[in-house]
Design an enzyme around this catalytic site. Structure first.
Site, PDB file in Angstrom:
ATOM      1  N   GLY A   1       0.779  -1.230   0.000  1.00 42.02           N
ATOM      2  CA  GLY A   1       0.000   0.000   0.000  1.00 42.02           C
ATOM      3  C   GLY A   1       0.808   1.275   0.000  1.00 42.02           C
TER       4      GLY A   1
ATOM      5  CD  GLU B   1       1.121  -8.132   1.583  1.00 40.13           C
ATOM      6  OE1 GLU B   1      -0.030  -7.943   1.143  1.00 40.13           O
ATOM      7  OE2 GLU B   1       1.431  -9.118   2.282  1.00 40.13           O
TER       8      GLU B   1
ATOM      9  N   GLY C   1       4.218  -3.600  -3.965  1.00 35.68           N
ATOM     10  CA  GLY C   1       4.243  -3.896  -5.394  1.00 35.68           C
ATOM     11  C   GLY C   1       4.346  -2.605  -6.172  1.00 35.68           C
ATOM     12  NE  ARG C   2      -0.364   1.676  -5.793  1.00 39.09           N
ATOM     13  CZ  ARG C   2      -1.522   1.460  -6.416  1.00 39.09           C
ATOM     14  NH1 ARG C   2      -1.712   1.959  -7.623  1.00 39.09           N
ATOM     15  NH2 ARG C   2      -2.490   0.778  -5.827  1.00 39.09           N
TER      16      ARG C   2
ATOM     17  NE  ARG D   1      -3.781   2.083 -10.738  1.00 37.05           N
ATOM     18  CZ  ARG D   1      -3.749   3.375 -10.461  1.00 37.05           C
ATOM     19  NH1 ARG D   1      -3.394   4.257 -11.382  1.00 37.05           N
ATOM     20  NH2 ARG D   1      -4.091   3.805  -9.262  1.00 37.05           N
TER      21      ARG D   1
ATOM     22  CE1 TYR E   1      -9.656   0.426  -8.079  1.00 35.43           C
ATOM     23  CE2 TYR E   1      -7.675   0.396  -9.420  1.00 35.43           C
ATOM     24  CZ  TYR E   1      -8.536  -0.232  -8.551  1.00 35.43           C
ATOM     25  OH  TYR E   1      -8.275  -1.512  -8.147  1.00 35.43           O
TER      26      TYR E   1
ATOM     27  CB  CYS F   1     -17.300  -1.321 -28.251  1.00 34.32           C
ATOM     28  SG  CYS F   1     -16.917  -1.442 -29.999  1.00 34.32           S
ATOM     29  CD  GLU F   2     -17.877  -1.021 -22.221  1.00 37.68           C
ATOM     30  OE1 GLU F   2     -18.323  -0.091 -21.519  1.00 37.68           O
ATOM     31  OE2 GLU F   2     -18.523  -2.048 -22.491  1.00 37.68           O
TER      32      GLU F   2
END
Length: 419
Positions: free
Chosen positions: A230, A271, A273-274, A309, A313, A340-341
């Site tokens: 985090g 832990e 990651g980002r 993302r 988000y 197509c979104e």
């Protein structure tokens, strides 16, 4: 934040050549930047007697990146059989791997135990009797209930599906001990992209206090606490980076005080990651179309299947236009893909240098949860991945998906069940 000046100084002068050779779109990662962040993490917590980063494989599940983590002395945090396979494939084994799943299946427990095992981090008290063979070392993921998280990605812990509640946590360790566990760790994961380091310090303090409480009631000793991941990165240029040095200093003080009181210091595990790879990756695309209606739309040759993302988000990712800067003529545009979104947008009403077809755009901070969160809706195929190596060579570390890959699951032995 926008890519480091060190990375852009090395990447941008050669990016046109890279794009001509490999063809856009592609994610490209910076080995030097990744290694430097790994060193920064180790240095920040060098005062802890045992510190280990378990890289969150979900962030960037590429074997070449995991090899770098292994070389830097990091372990691996996994949450699926496939992630376990990836980690073991680069040499991870035993307590170098932490398996933190939720709604865990019997097949996952069996696989986690096989091939040298791992640290089993249970997400719920109901899983204790479902573990086929209770390992010597066991850990639980703790959910403390109502607590500020600072962002919308994790949300309120009371509404999260993760973890053992405060009312259950002591009984969870009691049951594990009765099933034969003799070594213990304590884990929590309460933040996502947190830029306020004091929140992580408070998390460490909370876990150390809980260790005291559980130890006193059950007469067990904890080998480590894991404060989760985090740690945030500043996606926007105006955001301040997380103060890793201050965080390390204040957490080390907590551990030193704990040792003075209890005559031992548990290990500190994380832990991230980002934080480790996120700022060291970019999605490189090419402008292929321009549309002027109610907004001006710049269409590029990738879509949100390569980076979801912003759609998922509402996340901001900084964008540069190669060879152009904000000192020249600018315009306000939406940068979009071809899915197509209507939320297939990398940027909405973003002021950028005037873009023409053929311009190369660099979408920043895709080194975590970019390629990893890709999908195949509309039959879209995920792009290749490249590594800008420390020796200045560029290495292909994953080829792009092909139509053959997409149709591969339609090749099977026919089966029918007559009812």
């Amino acid at each position: 934040m926008p890519l480091s000046s060190s990375y852009t100084d090395r990447l941008y002068p050669v990016l046109e050549n890279i794009s001509n050779h490999f063809n856009t779109p592609f994610h490209i990662y910076d080995e030097e930047g990744i290694r430097n962040t790994c060193k920064d993490l180790r240095e920040a917590f060098s005062g802890i007697e045992e510190f280990r980063e378990y890289y969150a494989v979900k962030a960037l599940p590429n074997p070449r990146i995991l090899e770098i983590m292994k070389d830097m002395g990091f372990g691996f945090d996994c949450s699926s059989i496939t992630e376990l396979m990836l980690s073991r494939g680069v040499g991870g084994s035993g307590e170098e791997i932490m398996f933190t799943s939720n709604n865990t299946s019997p097949e996952e427990f069996d696989f986690a135990e096989a091939s040298g095992g791992c640290i089993l981090n249970l997400d719920d008290i109901s899983l204790i009797p479902k573990v086929p063979n209770m390992p010597e070392l066991i850990c639980f993921r703790y959910n403390p209930g109502a607590r500020r998280t600072g962002n919308d990605i994790i949300g309120n812990p009371t509404e999260a599906k993760y973890g053992v509640s405060h009312d259950q946590i002591i009984d969870a360790y009691r049951q594990a001990k009765e099933r034969g566990a003799t070594r213990f760790g304590l884990h929590t994961m309460l933040a996502s992209n947190e830029l306020h380091y004091s929140y992580m310090v408070q998390t460490a303090e909370m876990l150390l206090e809980l260790v005291e409480e559980i130890s006193e009631k059950l007469q067990i000793t904890f080998e480590f606490i894991n404060i989760g991941g985090g740690l945030g990165i500043p996606y926007r240029p105006e955001q301040e980076a997380l103060d890793l040095a201050a965080m390390g200093r204040e957490i080390t003080e907590l551990f030193t005080a704990f040792k003075a009181k209890h005559s031992y210091m548990p290990g500190l595990y994380m832990e991230s990651g980002r934080f480790v790879t996120g700022p060291h990756g970019a999605l490189v695309v090419k402008a292929i179309n321009r549309k002027d209606i109610y907004h001006t739309y710049v269409g590029v040759d990738a879509c949100m299947s390569a980076l979801m993302r912003p759609a998922l988000y509402g996340a901001y990712h900084h964008i540069d236009v190669l060879g152009k800067n904000m000192d020249g003529e600018t315009e306000t545009v939406d940068v979009v893909g071809s899915l197509c979104e209507n939320n297939d947008k990398f940027a909405i009403q973003r002021t950028l240098p005037v873009i023409t077809d053929g311009d190369i755009l660099i979408i920043h901070d895709t080194g975590a949860h970019g390629q990893a969160m890709g999908f195949n809706y509309n039959g879209k195929l995920r792009p290749k991945e490249l590594l800008l190596r420390s020796d200045s060579e560029v290495e292909l570390i994953r080829r792009e998906e092909t139509a053959k890959d997409y149709f591969a699951t339609l090749e099977f032995t026919e089966q029918r069940l007559k009812l």
